[in-house]
Design an enzyme around this catalytic site. Structure first.
Site, short mmCIF file in Angstrom:
data_model
loop_
_atom_site.label_atom_id
_atom_site.label_comp_id
_atom_site.label_asym_id
_atom_site.label_seq_id
_atom_site.Cartn_x
_atom_site.Cartn_y
_atom_site.Cartn_z
N GLY A 58 65.83 25.87 -103.54
CA GLY A 58 66.74 27.14 -103.35
C GLY A 58 67.91 26.68 -102.15
CB SER A 59 70.21 29.01 -100.93
OG SER A 59 71.16 29.24 -99.65
CB THR A 60 71.85 24.92 -97.47
OG1 THR A 60 72.75 25.73 -97.61
CG2 THR A 60 71.98 23.71 -98.45
#
Lengths: 135, 375
Positions: free
Chosen positions: A61-63
């Site tokens: 998933g997203s940083t």
């Protein structure tokens, strides 16, 4: 049982293990105010990772997930330590800035032996973990 | 990963910020199998919009205590720091955003607030960098031939403070080889990037266009490619500096016009994602002279430095009823959210506006955008 591991985020921690068999995204899968897993597809849905040794194979998933670990730490609901099968940048950097000891790559067969409820000691300064099971 | 004596000392540093930054770099190097660290020429830090990092990010930045070791820039913020009221930004957001900026300024970071730092200070071929803005990363690698991975805001900041980054990924020549060959015909480059990105994902494409592209078109193509896909680099036959360095792949896929532009009626026309170059500003001005005063809301985005250098041109553009903003863009600013349908000339904005700001987007060339604006 004592295992050699790779140190990603330094420090020491101990606590009861909570094990997810699936990859985890801190953005979306965890409530940052409580530490409870809110992803209904998770095998530990509804359980809290706060203060525990969180064991899971890998991140996804997203940083922005990096900042979620930091929020959890500030809210007092972060895991005490993290053991991963294979670390990646989002969780690794999040653990470092939130000062949560993180290790990965215990010998592959050993990773699967850790069960929820085991007592786990992480020494990320020296690169080992110790697992105690109350039978 | 091998560390020099000096680097090992940083891991034991009494300065907590330096120690943590070094720990971040070593962790990334271990994860990705880097053999060592490499010195960087500059760093570019993303994730500075308060809307994205929130209070947790702000408090973390404020806790840092060090100075950057190399030239370091920042990406656009969530607002124009002078004309934030004109954008409809609230006072609380303004104050928090300014706190994020002053925390970074205290570390010695330059307040460039742009996704096009290469207009301010162009790296050279072969320079190692730690840049984080995806469109700047892909431009530096592909069009300039400098070398940088797609950093996160935090790893770029860590690299800025240490002055080095782990040597893996796109820092190594063998990882810069094309992995897929794509033929593009009859599509606006900014939109082609969006289509190719969906097709190739994170693979490095070798692209053959039906004509020679300008540098601004390469910029727009790359920005869209990096947004809808995940590549940090592309090669263009006959144009980009490293296209001849690798074997040309035999298999190829063709991309032809199949343009699904969306059908909403724009209440905002936004141009400048990535930030406009001086040439693009001139192009917009020429089009405005042809089509006349705008009848809809039109926003242009550029960097503060380009805006200051071309102040007269910017004033002339404003004379046609267009608003020109610096320091921010429609993708990172909450200001875009109060519109329903935004027309853009950017494949990157076309990808992100619906996802990040919850508004509909339609695509058109710069000329189509200006014509629509004057209708």
């Amino acid at each position: 049982m004592k295992l050699r591991v790779r140190s990603i985020s330094r420090g020491r921690a101990e606590g009861y293990a909570i094990v997810s068999k699936k990859p985890v995204s801190f953005l979306g899968d965890v409530n940052p105010e409580t530490g409870v897993i809110v992803d209904s597809d998770s095998d530990i849905y509804g359980e809290s990772i706060a203060g525990k040794i969180f064991v899971f194979p890998e991140g996804r998933g997203s940083t922005v997930g990096t900042y979620i670990l930091l929020r959890m730490k500030k809210n007092g609901c972060a895991p005490a330590g993290i053991v991963m099968k294979k670390s990646e940048a989002i969780v690794a950097v999040g653990a470092i800035i939130a000062e949560i000891p993180l290790v990965d790559m215990p010998e592959a067969s050993s990773f699967n032996m850790i069960r929820s409820g085991d007592f786990v000691r992480i020494n990320a300064d020296e690169g080992w973990i110790e697992i105690e099971r109350e039978d | 990963m091998y560390l020099t004596k000096d680097e090992e000392m940083l891991l034991e540093s009494e300065n907590e910020t330096v120690r943590k930054c070094m720990e971040i770099l070593v962790a990334l190097g271990e994860i990705y199998g880097a053999e060592r660290l490499v010195e960087i020429k500059s760093a570019q830090i993303s994730g500075i919009s308060y809307g994205n990092i929130g209070d947790a990010g702000l408090e973390w930045l404020e806790s840092l205590n060090a100075r950057v070791a190399v030239k370091s820039y920042v990406n656009p913020a969530g607002m124009d720091i002078e004309k934030w009221r004109e954008m409809g930004i609230g006072k609380e957001f303004y104050e928090k955003q300014m706190m994020v900026l002053s925390a970074l300024k205290r570390l010695g970071v330059e307040m460039t607030l742009t996704c096009t730092p290469y207009y301010i200070d162009t790296p050279s071929y072969g320079d190692h960098l730690a840049w984080a803005e995806s469109s700047a990363v892909i431009y530096a690698n592909s069009v300039i031939g400098a070398r940088t991975n797609r950093e996160s805001g935090i790893s770029a900041l860590a690299a800025a403070i240490v002055g080095k980054t782990p040597m893996y990924g796109l820092h190594l020549k063998e990882n810069r080889a094309p992995e897929i060959r794509v033929i593009v015909r009859g599509i606006e480059p900014a939109y082609a990037g969006y289509e190719v990105g969906k097709l190739v994902g994170a693979s490095i494409p070798f692209v053959e266009f039906d004509r020679t592209l300008s540098k601004d078109e390469l910029k727009a193509f790359g920005a869209a490619l990096a947004a809808s896909g995940g590549a940090g680099m592309f090669h263009v036959k006959g144009q980009t500096p490293e296209w001849e360095d690798f074997d040309i792949l035999a298999e190829k896929i063709e991309v032809e016009p199949d343009v699904e532009l969306g059908g909403c009626e724009p209440d905002l026309i936004a141009i400048g994602c990535p930030h406009l170059s001086p040439d693009e500003l001139k192009e917009v001005y020429t089009l405005l002279e042809r089509h006349g005063r705008v009848k809809r809301e039109v926003w242009l985005f550029t960097s503060r430095s380009v805006m200051n250098e071309y102040a007269e041109l910017v004033e002339k553009i404003r004379g046609f009823g267009v608003r020109v903003f610096a320091d921010t863009c429609m993708v990172v600013s909450p200001a875009s959210e109060r519109f329903e349908c935004v027309m853009v000339n950017s494949g990157k904005a076309f990808e992100y506006l619906p996802k990040l700001r919850g508004v509909k987007a339609i695509f058109g060339s710069v000329e189509e955008c200006i014509r629509r604006a004057a209708e």
